[in-house]
Design an enzyme around this catalytic site. Structure first.
Site, PDB file in Angstrom:
ATOM      1  N   VAL A  23      21.687 -42.667  37.113  1.00  0.00           N
ATOM      2  CA  VAL A  23      23.045 -42.545  37.630  1.00  0.00           C
ATOM      3  C   VAL A  23      23.768 -43.869  37.435  1.00  0.00           C
ATOM      4  CG1 VAL A  23      24.465 -42.024  39.645  1.00  0.00           C
ATOM      5  CG2 VAL A  23      22.278 -40.855  39.330  1.00  0.00           C
ATOM      6  N   ALA A  54      16.812 -38.354  35.249  1.00  0.00           N
ATOM      7  CA  ALA A  54      18.109 -38.881  34.848  1.00  0.00           C
ATOM      8  C   ALA A  54      18.360 -40.207  35.550  1.00  0.00           C
ATOM      9  CB  ALA A  54      19.215 -37.884  35.182  1.00  0.00           C
ATOM     10  N   ASP A  75      15.061 -29.250  46.887  1.00  0.00           N
ATOM     11  CA  ASP A  75      14.577 -30.633  46.882  1.00  0.00           C
ATOM     12  C   ASP A  75      15.219 -31.418  48.023  1.00  0.00           C
ATOM     13  OD1 ASP A  75      13.058 -32.757  46.024  1.00  0.00           O
ATOM     14  OD2 ASP A  75      14.461 -33.383  44.460  1.00  0.00           O
ATOM     15  N   ILE A 103      23.201 -47.543  38.882  1.00  0.00           N
ATOM     16  CA  ILE A 103      23.010 -47.685  40.329  1.00  0.00           C
ATOM     17  C   ILE A 103      21.776 -46.960  40.825  1.00  0.00           C
ATOM     18  CG2 ILE A 103      25.435 -48.097  40.841  1.00  0.00           C
ATOM     19  CD1 ILE A 103      25.820 -45.205  41.450  1.00  0.00           C
TER      20      ILE A 103
END
Length: 671
Positions: A46, A44, A155, A38
């Site tokens: 997800v 990374a 962030d 998604i």
């Protein structure tokens, strides 16, 4: 639903030839069955996954292959789980689990179906101040909880603010957070800047040091973006943007959206002060200030001088009062310590070292000597003059090196290129045309910026680079009709526009998966990254078959034709129960859902099967009866009028040669 920095939507297959994601279908740690991807970020990806142990849907963040081999990255990934798991707050995405499955490092997190704040900014900004502050309130509440727990997000950006379908706001990705230590605040990656450059606090750019006030700065930038629809600092490269964060204040939002109250400008200025000592200490303090501004807005206050003064950073107030005039550009050449250093040798000259005494030689009579006091007075005067001359010379030299050989860059913003070049050349500077840039405020062909900035010091004869405006950056919506959905999204990306949402619609004329229309329509001029929504065909609307058994077959075929279906008679049969021309059965049967162009077959009745009645006139009643009964008919007899009792058939009904159903009754008249 988690997304990466660019707000990617739920991952789609790239077409029939797209390579399958190797993670999809994999079972991690014997517990998490990985589904579709998604989102994808720099570190990374997800995935939507099923937790088989607890039978629930979760989001699983999986570090990209190879990064797990880097201990530094892996340790930071693990810290994300431990840091975020310490937070229990309704506005923070919950972290459930962390693991390492044969080198695949992953996190299991709460799945938030919905969209990100980036999508909201694209569709709804510029926002009213009240709405922007309402959006920021749950974000600041989540950050305040983190700061109370001793964590810094590092962030904060719209992509990391998730908005669920039910309206809940969640702050995600504490992957860059780290526990605040009282003795060290160095960068978590050994000096590498972590975070998105558009939201980096100046201290992170300069030294990599971060505390809660870095999150406050980023939150202030997000608020600016909600209010204006644009980022405060833009540049062609991340380094240019980072440079502006360090050297330029975030402009007041009212310069982009006139009419905003001054205290809203002051709130943004306080949160984004370049000196972190002037910012709120943490998100809880900023949240309190947001509540004060929200209350003033709710009361309809257009101007509150006390609130504005209270929120405006103190240093900005002082600069507003004590700022030098435009002609006062020369710095003070010396401070008190420099002056003392310069005059120290002069004081040494006025006190010469003593010499050994010697006998005075005889000398002739001389005029009356001046009193000692007068000689000392003259010597002191000479030394004072020398000191003043040295001071003036030193000051002149310092002025020359610090200011005299420099020229202030003239202000040429808004001028045409030729006018700007004339102005710069008149100031003894060398104008140079740089790459043009888009501007929302400066019309095309006029100067949007200079390097150095107006008022900056530049050596006499130095070069000043002029940046001309290309005007407002706008792009036309391309023709998307008749493209596939993937092709349409690619066209929007190529055209510097954003993809909004897809609405599916039945269509009898457009094949499934093909774009029917776009909103805004093709040719509409939009800002860069403005969202464009698509209407995509689902193909013809399915038809639910009516029951035509026992009804006229011709009527059935006409109904099918109106629905875009085909009807055919596959077989005709005799039927004692169904009238001729009516439907005995249909395939598919009634109630079945079919699609446009499908065929429905019918078995149609020919009516009952008929048998020819033989003529038995003139036969004896016994022979006639036997003949008819052998053919399956029923026989009844009666005497004809005027019968003579002979027992022969005078007439019959139905008559010979007629077609009747098997088993019909034949009436015989006997004479």
């Amino acid at each position: 639903m988690q997304r990466d920095e660019h707000g990617d939507r739920r991952a789609r297959a790239g077409g029939a030839d797209a390579a399958p994601d190797p993670m999809t279908g994999r079972l991690l740690d014997g517990r998490y069955r990985i589904g579709s991807r998604i989102a994808r970020g720099g570190m990374a990806s997800v995935y939507e996954a099923t937790d088989l142990r607890l039978d629930r849907t979760v989001a699983v963040k999986v570090m990209h292959p190879g990064l797990g081999d880097d201990n530094e990255f892996a340790e930071r990934f693990v810290r994300e789980a431990r840091a975020a798991a310490r937070l229990s707050h309704p506005n923070v995405v919950a972290v459930y689990d962390q693991g390492d499955d044969e080198g695949t490092v992953f996190l299991a997190m709460e799945l938030i179906p919905g969209h990100t704040l980036r999508d909201v900014i694209r569709k709804e900004s510029p926002m009213s101040p009240a709405k922007a502050l309402a959006v920021m309130e749950p974000v600041l509440s989540a950050l305040a909880a983190a700061h109370r727990a001793g964590l810094v997000h590092r962030d904060v950006k719209p992509e990391n603010v998730l908005i669920a379908d039910d309206g809940r706001v969640k702050v995600a990705d504490f992957g860059l957070a780290k526990a605040v230590s009282t003795d060290t605040q160095h960068t978590a990656t050994g000096g590498v800047l972590i975070g998105t450059v558009s939201y980096l606090a100046p201290e992170l750019v300069i030294s990599g040091r971060a505390d809660a006030r870095a999150d406050v700065y980023a939150a202030g930038v997000v608020l600016f973006e909600l209010l204006t629809g644009t980022k405060p600092h833009e540049g062609e490269t991340p380094i240019q943007v980072a440079y502006k964060h360090v050297h330029e204040d975030v402009p007041p939002p009212s310069t982009f959206e006139p009419g905003l109250p001054a205290y809203v400008d002051a709130l943004v200025a306080r949160a984004t002060a370049r000196d972190r000592e002037l910012r709120p200490a943490d998100a809880a303090v900023l949240l309190h200030q947001v509540h004060r501004v929200s209350h003033a807005l709710a009361e309809g206050v257009l101007d509150d001088a006390d609130l504005t003064a209270d929120l405006t950073p103190l240093r900005m107030q002082v600069e507003a009062v004590e700022a030098p005039g435009p002609d006062d550009t020369a710095p003070e050449p010396f401070d008190s310590r420099e002056f003392a250093t310069l005059t120290a040798p002069i004081r040494t000259v006025s006190e010469p070292a003593p010499t050994p005494p010697r006998p005075a030689p005889p000398r002739p009579p001389a005029p009356k000597a001046e009193p000692p006091g007068r000689r000392r007075s003259r010597k002191g005067l000479v030394l004072l003059i020398v000191a003043l001359l040295l001071l003036v010379a030193g000051g002149a030299g310092a002025w020359w090196f610090l200011d005299g050989r420099y020229t202030s860059t003239p202000g040429v913003l808004g001028m045409t290129q030729k006018a700007a070049e004339r102005e710069l050349e008149a100031a003894g500077l060398d104008p140079k045309a740089g790459d043009p840039a888009y501007s929302e405020t400066v019309e095309a062909g006029r100067v949007v910026s200079t390097d150095p900035d107006p008022g900056s010091k530049v050596l006499d004869g130095g070069t000043v680079t002029i940046t001309l405006s290309l005007g407002k950056e706008r792009y036309d919506v391309p023709v998307l009709k008749d493209l596939t959905e993937d092709e349409a999204q690619d066209a929007l990306t190529t055209g510097h526009l954003g993809f909004g949402t897809t609405t599916e619609k039945w269509s009898d004329t457009v094949a499934a998966g093909i774009v029917i229309s776009s909103s805004p329509k093709a040719g509409t001029t939009l800002r860069p990254d403005a969202p464009v929504d698509l209407v995509v065909s689902k193909g013809p609307k399915p038809v639910k078959l009516q029951d035509w058994v026992g009804k006229d077959a011709d009527d059935a075929k006409e109904w099918l034709k109106d629905k875009g279906l085909k009807g055919k008679v596959s077989k005709e049969e005799y039927s004692d129960d169904v009238d001729e021309g009516d439907v005995i059965s249909m395939d598919p049967p009634a109630g079945t859902t079919v699609h446009r162009g499908d065929t429905v077959s019918f078995v149609v009745s020919k009516g009952p099967e008929l048998v020819e009645v033989p003529s038995v006139r003139g036969q004896g009643v016994a022979a006639a009866t036997e003949t008819l009964e052998n053919l399956g008919f029923n026989v009844e007899t009666h005497d004809a009028p005027g019968s003579l009792g002979l027992g022969f058939v005078f007439s019959q009904s139905p008559g010979g040669g007629e077609m009747v159903r098997p088993g019909s009754t034949i009436s015989l008249s006997l004479i």
